[in-house]
Design a protein around this motif. Structure first.
Motif, short mmCIF file in Angstrom:
data_model
loop_
_atom_site.label_atom_id
_atom_site.label_comp_id
_atom_site.label_asym_id
_atom_site.label_seq_id
_atom_site.Cartn_x
_atom_site.Cartn_y
_atom_site.Cartn_z
N UNK A 156 -32.10 18.16 17.62
CA UNK A 156 -32.39 17.26 18.73
C UNK A 156 -32.03 15.83 18.36
N UNK A 157 -30.98 15.32 19.02
CA UNK A 157 -30.51 13.96 18.77
C UNK A 157 -30.15 13.33 20.10
N UNK A 158 -29.96 12.01 20.10
CA UNK A 158 -29.52 11.31 21.30
C UNK A 158 -28.09 11.70 21.64
N UNK A 159 -27.78 11.73 22.91
CA UNK A 159 -26.46 12.14 23.39
C UNK A 159 -25.35 11.27 22.80
N UNK A 160 -25.60 9.97 22.71
CA UNK A 160 -24.60 9.05 22.16
C UNK A 160 -24.28 9.38 20.70
N UNK A 161 -25.32 9.67 19.93
CA UNK A 161 -25.11 10.05 18.53
C UNK A 161 -24.33 11.35 18.42
N UNK A 162 -24.68 12.31 19.27
CA UNK A 162 -23.97 13.59 19.26
C UNK A 162 -22.49 13.42 19.57
#
Length: 158
Positions: free
Chosen positions: A87-93
């Protein structure tokens, strides 16, 4: 091993990752787990040695991480080697997916720890080491140990 400032406690570390890869950046990610998996993790029944991360449909998953079945979990236990969503932020992904596909980086889980009551994973953006790189790092480590040993012996006789 508890960190008093943040309240986190390390569960497992992937020491092989530091031996096989150069770690350029580190990221924190949550893991989607079931209750019996968390109970098993609390007992320390985790092996991260051959684990790695991969993208599927724009989501990041950790593969090859073995969480032993909880001994009192009966029918609620899950498969030990199943793929677990990170689970990570979309921008980081999106940033990580671009780096992995274009520049040849690999995402490797470095450690697993509790942050409060949540289980978190430290993910490393890594480049693979060649055999001569491993020899160089081993030689540097041995040289620093030898220097420390000599300094200690020298101070003992002064």
């Amino acid at each position: 091993m508890a960190d008093k400032k943040t309240g986190s406690r390390t569960i497992a570390q992937n020491k092989k990752a530091w031996h096989d890869y150069f770690v350029d950046e580190k990221y924190e990610a949550g893991i989607a787990l079931f209750g019996t998996e968390v109970k098993s993790i609390r007992q320390g029944a985790v092996n991260m040695k051959d684990s790695f991360c991969s993208f599927k449909n724009g989501e990041l998953f950790i593969l090859g991480m073995h969480i032993s079945p909880y001994e009192k979990g009966n029918i609620f236990n899950r498969e030990p080697l199943r793929d677990r969503k990170l689970l990570m932020h979309k921008r980081e992904l999106m940033k990580l997916q671009g780096l992995v596909t274009q520049k040849g980086y690999t995402l490797i889980p470095l450690s697993l720890y509790f942050s409060g009551k949540n289980v978190k994973a430290e993910i490393g953006l890594c480049r693979g080491k060649k055999l001569y790189d491993k020899r160089d790092s081993a030689a540097e480590r041995d040289a620093s140990r030898e220097m420390d040993r000599r300094m200690r012996d020298q101070s003992k006789y002064d």
